[in-house]
Design an enzyme around this catalytic site. Sequence first.
Site, PDB file in Angstrom:
ATOM      1  N   ARG A  94     -10.745 -11.120 -11.469  1.00  0.00           N
ATOM      2  CA  ARG A  94      -9.520 -10.624 -12.070  1.00  0.00           C
ATOM      3  C   ARG A  94      -8.499 -11.756 -12.134  1.00  0.00           C
ATOM      4  NH1 ARG A  94      -6.222  -7.425  -7.211  1.00  0.00           N
ATOM      5  NH2 ARG A  94      -4.701  -7.160  -8.883  1.00  0.00           N
ATOM      6  N   ARG A  95      -7.432 -11.540 -12.888  1.00  0.00           N
ATOM      7  CA  ARG A  95      -6.250 -12.403 -12.882  1.00  0.00           C
ATOM      8  C   ARG A  95      -6.539 -13.870 -13.163  1.00  0.00           C
ATOM      9  NH1 ARG A  95      -2.618 -10.502  -7.717  1.00  0.00           N
ATOM     10  NH2 ARG A  95      -1.405  -9.059  -8.961  1.00  0.00           N
ATOM     11  N   HIS A 115      -9.735  -0.009 -10.610  1.00  0.00           N
ATOM     12  CA  HIS A 115      -9.273   0.982  -9.620  1.00  0.00           C
ATOM     13  C   HIS A 115      -7.812   1.347  -9.865  1.00  0.00           C
ATOM     14  CE1 HIS A 115      -8.390   2.943  -5.821  1.00  0.00           C
ATOM     15  NE2 HIS A 115      -7.520   1.991  -5.503  1.00  0.00           N
ATOM     16  N   PHE A 116      -6.966   0.328 -10.099  1.00  0.00           N
ATOM     17  CA  PHE A 116      -5.562   0.740 -10.216  1.00  0.00           C
ATOM     18  C   PHE A 116      -5.208   1.269 -11.601  1.00  0.00           C
ATOM     19  CE2 PHE A 116      -4.667  -3.994 -10.299  1.00  0.00           C
ATOM     20  CZ  PHE A 116      -4.102  -4.079 -11.558  1.00  0.00           C
ATOM     21  N   HIS A 117      -6.068   0.991 -12.584  1.00  0.00           N
ATOM     22  CA  HIS A 117      -5.800   1.657 -13.870  1.00  0.00           C
ATOM     23  C   HIS A 117      -6.157   3.142 -13.803  1.00  0.00           C
ATOM     24  CE1 HIS A 117      -5.054  -2.318 -15.562  1.00  0.00           C
ATOM     25  NE2 HIS A 117      -4.425  -1.660 -16.523  1.00  0.00           N
ATOM     26  N   TYR A 125       1.436   5.028  -2.624  1.00  0.00           N
ATOM     27  CA  TYR A 125       1.681   6.443  -2.290  1.00  0.00           C
ATOM     28  C   TYR A 125       3.073   6.884  -2.734  1.00  0.00           C
ATOM     29  CZ  TYR A 125      -2.748   5.988  -0.011  1.00  0.00           C
ATOM     30  OH  TYR A 125      -4.082   5.749   0.205  1.00  0.00           O
ATOM     31  N   HIS A 168       0.802  -1.221   0.000  1.00  0.00           N
ATOM     32  CA  HIS A 168       0.000   0.000   0.000  1.00  0.00           C
ATOM     33  C   HIS A 168       0.838   1.277   0.000  1.00  0.00           C
ATOM     34  CE1 HIS A 168      -3.737   1.929  -0.529  1.00  0.00           C
ATOM     35  NE2 HIS A 168      -3.331   2.840   0.321  1.00  0.00           N
TER      36      HIS A 168
HETATM   37 FE1  HAS Z   1      -5.967   1.833  -3.967  1.00  0.00          FE
HETATM   38  C1  HAS Z   1      -6.217  -1.609  -4.239  1.00  0.00           C
HETATM   39  C2  HAS Z   1      -7.900   1.776  -1.165  1.00  0.00           C
HETATM   40  C3  HAS Z   1      -5.580   5.253  -3.620  1.00  0.00           C
HETATM   41  C4  HAS Z   1      -3.447   1.777  -6.293  1.00  0.00           C
HETATM   42  N1  HAS Z   1      -5.024   0.368  -5.052  1.00  0.00           N
HETATM   43  C5  HAS Z   1      -5.287  -0.981  -5.033  1.00  0.00           C
HETATM   44  C6  HAS Z   1      -4.425  -1.644  -5.958  1.00  0.00           C
HETATM   45  C7  HAS Z   1      -3.607  -0.688  -6.509  1.00  0.00           C
HETATM   46  C8  HAS Z   1      -4.003   0.573  -5.942  1.00  0.00           C
HETATM   47  C9  HAS Z   1      -2.480  -0.912  -7.485  1.00  0.00           C
HETATM   48  O1  HAS Z   1      -8.942  -0.316   0.820  1.00  0.00           O
HETATM   49  C10 HAS Z   1      -4.490  -3.124  -6.316  1.00  0.00           C
HETATM   50  C11 HAS Z   1      -3.500  -3.971  -5.643  1.00  0.00           C
HETATM   51  C12 HAS Z   1      -3.644  -5.395  -6.115  1.00  0.00           C
HETATM   52  O2  HAS Z   1      -3.089  -5.715  -7.164  1.00  0.00           O
HETATM   53  O3  HAS Z   1      -4.354  -6.157  -5.460  1.00  0.00           O
HETATM   54  N2  HAS Z   1      -6.669   3.244  -2.667  1.00  0.00           N
HETATM   55  C13 HAS Z   1      -7.455   3.012  -1.605  1.00  0.00           C
HETATM   56  C14 HAS Z   1      -7.757   4.279  -0.943  1.00  0.00           C
HETATM   57  C15 HAS Z   1      -7.119   5.255  -1.659  1.00  0.00           C
HETATM   58  C16 HAS Z   1      -6.402   4.598  -2.717  1.00  0.00           C
HETATM   59  C17 HAS Z   1      -8.599   4.474   0.265  1.00  0.00           C
HETATM   60  N3  HAS Z   1      -4.762   3.238  -4.806  1.00  0.00           N
HETATM   61  C18 HAS Z   1      -4.763   4.586  -4.518  1.00  0.00           C
HETATM   62  C19 HAS Z   1      -3.760   5.244  -5.298  1.00  0.00           C
HETATM   63  C20 HAS Z   1      -3.153   4.259  -6.056  1.00  0.00           C
HETATM   64  C21 HAS Z   1      -3.801   3.011  -5.722  1.00  0.00           C
HETATM   65  C22 HAS Z   1      -3.448   6.706  -5.231  1.00  0.00           C
HETATM   66  C23 HAS Z   1      -2.046   4.348  -7.034  1.00  0.00           C
HETATM   67  C24 HAS Z   1      -1.395   5.423  -7.319  1.00  0.00           C
HETATM   68  N4  HAS Z   1      -6.894   0.361  -2.905  1.00  0.00           N
HETATM   69  C25 HAS Z   1      -7.611   0.550  -1.775  1.00  0.00           C
HETATM   70  C26 HAS Z   1      -8.051  -0.757  -1.270  1.00  0.00           C
HETATM   71  C27 HAS Z   1      -7.568  -1.721  -2.138  1.00  0.00           C
HETATM   72  C28 HAS Z   1      -6.851  -0.991  -3.163  1.00  0.00           C
HETATM   73  C29 HAS Z   1      -8.836  -1.042  -0.074  1.00  0.00           C
HETATM   74  C30 HAS Z   1      -7.745  -3.242  -2.028  1.00  0.00           C
HETATM   75  C31 HAS Z   1      -8.974  -3.691  -2.724  1.00  0.00           C
HETATM   76  C32 HAS Z   1      -9.084  -5.186  -2.767  1.00  0.00           C
HETATM   77  O4  HAS Z   1     -10.136  -5.694  -2.400  1.00  0.00           O
HETATM   78  O5  HAS Z   1      -8.147  -5.880  -3.183  1.00  0.00           O
HETATM   79  C33 HAS Z   1      -7.102   6.738  -1.298  1.00  0.00           C
HETATM   80  O6  HAS Z   1      -5.781   7.151  -1.082  1.00  0.00           O
HETATM   81  C34 HAS Z   1      -7.764   7.604  -2.320  1.00  0.00           C
HETATM   82  C35 HAS Z   1      -7.886   9.040  -1.862  1.00  0.00           C
HETATM   83  C36 HAS Z   1      -8.120   9.980  -3.004  1.00  0.00           C
HETATM   84  C37 HAS Z   1      -8.980  11.010  -3.015  1.00  0.00           C
HETATM   85  C38 HAS Z   1      -9.116  11.857  -4.255  1.00  0.00           C
HETATM   86  C39 HAS Z   1      -8.604  13.293  -4.079  1.00  0.00           C
HETATM   87  C40 HAS Z   1      -8.658  14.012  -5.383  1.00  0.00           C
HETATM   88  C41 HAS Z   1      -7.703  14.859  -5.862  1.00  0.00           C
HETATM   89  C42 HAS Z   1      -7.873  15.455  -7.236  1.00  0.00           C
HETATM   90  C43 HAS Z   1      -8.474  16.840  -7.183  1.00  0.00           C
HETATM   91  C44 HAS Z   1      -8.778  17.304  -8.574  1.00  0.00           C
HETATM   92  C45 HAS Z   1      -8.685  18.586  -9.001  1.00  0.00           C
HETATM   93  C46 HAS Z   1      -8.989  18.916 -10.423  1.00  0.00           C
HETATM   94  C47 HAS Z   1      -8.324  19.697  -8.131  1.00  0.00           C
HETATM   95  C48 HAS Z   1      -9.813  11.346  -1.858  1.00  0.00           C
HETATM   96  C49 HAS Z   1      -6.497  15.222  -5.088  1.00  0.00           C
HETATM   97  C50 HAS Z   1     -10.424  19.270 -10.463  1.00  0.00           C
HETATM   98  C51 HAS Z   1     -10.804  20.167 -11.513  1.00  0.00           C
HETATM   99  C52 HAS Z   1     -12.080  20.329 -11.855  1.00  0.00           C
HETATM  100  C53 HAS Z   1     -12.386  21.390 -12.725  1.00  0.00           C
HETATM  101  C54 HAS Z   1     -13.163  19.455 -11.360  1.00  0.00           C
END
Ligand code: HAS
Length: 542
Positions: free
Chosen positions: A431-432, A366-368, A219, A215
Amino acid sequence: FDKKDASLSLAYVVIAFLAIFIGAIAGLLQGLDRGHLITLPSTLYYEILTAHGVMMGVIFTTFFIIGFLFAGTARTVGGLTNLSRSLGWIGYWMMVIGTALGTAEILAGNASVLYTFYAPLKASPFFYIALTLIVVGSWLGGYGIFASFVNWRRNHKGQTTPLFAYMATATMALWQIATLGVAAEVLFQLIPWSFGWVPTIDVLLSRTLFWFFGHPLVYFWLLPAYACWYVNIPKIIGTKLFSNALPRVTFMLFLLLSTPVGFHHQLLEPGIPPSWKALHVALTMGVVIPSLMTAFALFATFEIRGRERGAKSLFGWFSSLPYSDVRFFGPFMGMLMFIPAGIGGIINASFQLDEVVHNTLWVTGHFHITVGAAVALTFFGTAYWLIPALNGRVLTPRMNKMGLLQVFLWVVGMTFMSVSMHTLGLLGEPRRTAFTNYLNSPVVQEWAGMRLTLAIGGIILFISAMILTANIVNLLFFAPKGETEFPVAEEAAATPESVPPILERWGVWLSIAVVLVLIAYTMPVYDQIQLHPPGSKGFVTW
Ligand code: HAS
């Protein structure tokens, strides 16, 4: 840039884009197979899936990140020290040798263990040795960044450290903590087992140690993108930093909360008591906060810039952003895609909801959309100014257009792919697995349309990756010579008080990070070892 600093960073960045090229070919085959447009033999399916995941998720990211962080550190601390450069080069060659060996093992069919490589899948020992070289090499890269940062602090006592170098140091410190888990898994479990020195392996422990690393790994991918969003983007769009302190709080929160959350990948795994899972889930919700802070800071930056240019209405600032500049457009599209991506992450982390999506194509979706879209698009947009800044060339308007086309296709391809993957996951597609016919049951027939959409996404992404390769070659060898800056935004109100001194006290933050890791992992790991002491027979089953 000092020539020596530039060539070190560039060496890392070049390997990153070589990896994308190989990874994209493997990705195209995966997409076509999933879309049932071709059928790969099952052994080849796992081999190619491993090649795709390792090239994109491990090699592209790690090389790009270290190259980018070295460049930004050099730029903001006034050049790297000799020690930094030496560590950077030794690390680089270790990583290159590891990459070559690992790729050879995967292509020879000796390491079809997927990019997560935990037991019970078993690779040849040389694959694990290759991983060790990559990880230790990346540590040396990290020590190189620390050395220049510490040197700056020593020569500028009492001053606020440069923001980019601070972020680079925090990212590599996070990496250092995270990789302890995978180092323990590889050295004490996987290598002895694959050499045949021990007959069995504790699968649960192997997965626990992997996710200790897995995890914070995500980050480690994300934080350099955040560094770009916080430091480079305001300068590119012609404004100042929104705050010099808020991004530091964000990075410190990631340092604290990225690691003690690994059980959210093992929520459905017996052998880990629910109370520990609940603690990891609570901390996972905590690690969402710095991302929400980042979203807030970005909206504020865009709005301030718009108001500076005379935007009056509530959302008037939105229309004035420089969308035709690929240096902005790439990262901006990444930010936009990170909004649904973050929502998906929170769904995954919600204990009960994860029961619906775990091990389905939803997680692949999700990870794509996280690393494959938010992070990758940011790195692409960055490469369009980073490479010319490093090799003394310029991005011409024509190349900018090609960059826009490439980014646009990536966004379209990734949207097709991740929407269909999320949907297929909700419809229950695992998956997989190479075996996707399920006796052609009626349920599977309902998946056909989305599977085709997924394959179309894969084809569009492949075209984008080929244009990207051409663009990178162009920037490396054919772009006109000239000066390109590494954009660093200035502070809006440059007073030393704007950064509270506590944020510079690394000892405090690192100690809290270690304590949190100990709280989250000591007891469960102790229990797992008790359950299956070294030398006992058979796999731990789950
Ligand atoms: Fe995840 C599984 C939970 C973020 C990558 N994640 C994965 C896997 C990968 C991955 C590779 O709790 C699969 C692993 C595998 O092969 O089994 N993930 C989270 C949570 C977050 C999160 C809570 N993941 C990421 C990020 C990744 C990533 C970042 C890669 C870079 N993830 C999980 C969980 C699993 C999981 C479980 C396991 C699931 C399972 O069952 O196997 C959080 O960090 C996300 C927080 C993000 C936000 C968004 C903030 C938005 C921003 C953009 C603002 C936009 C602007 C532009 C300003 C709250 C900062 C706007 C402009 C306009 C005009 C509208």
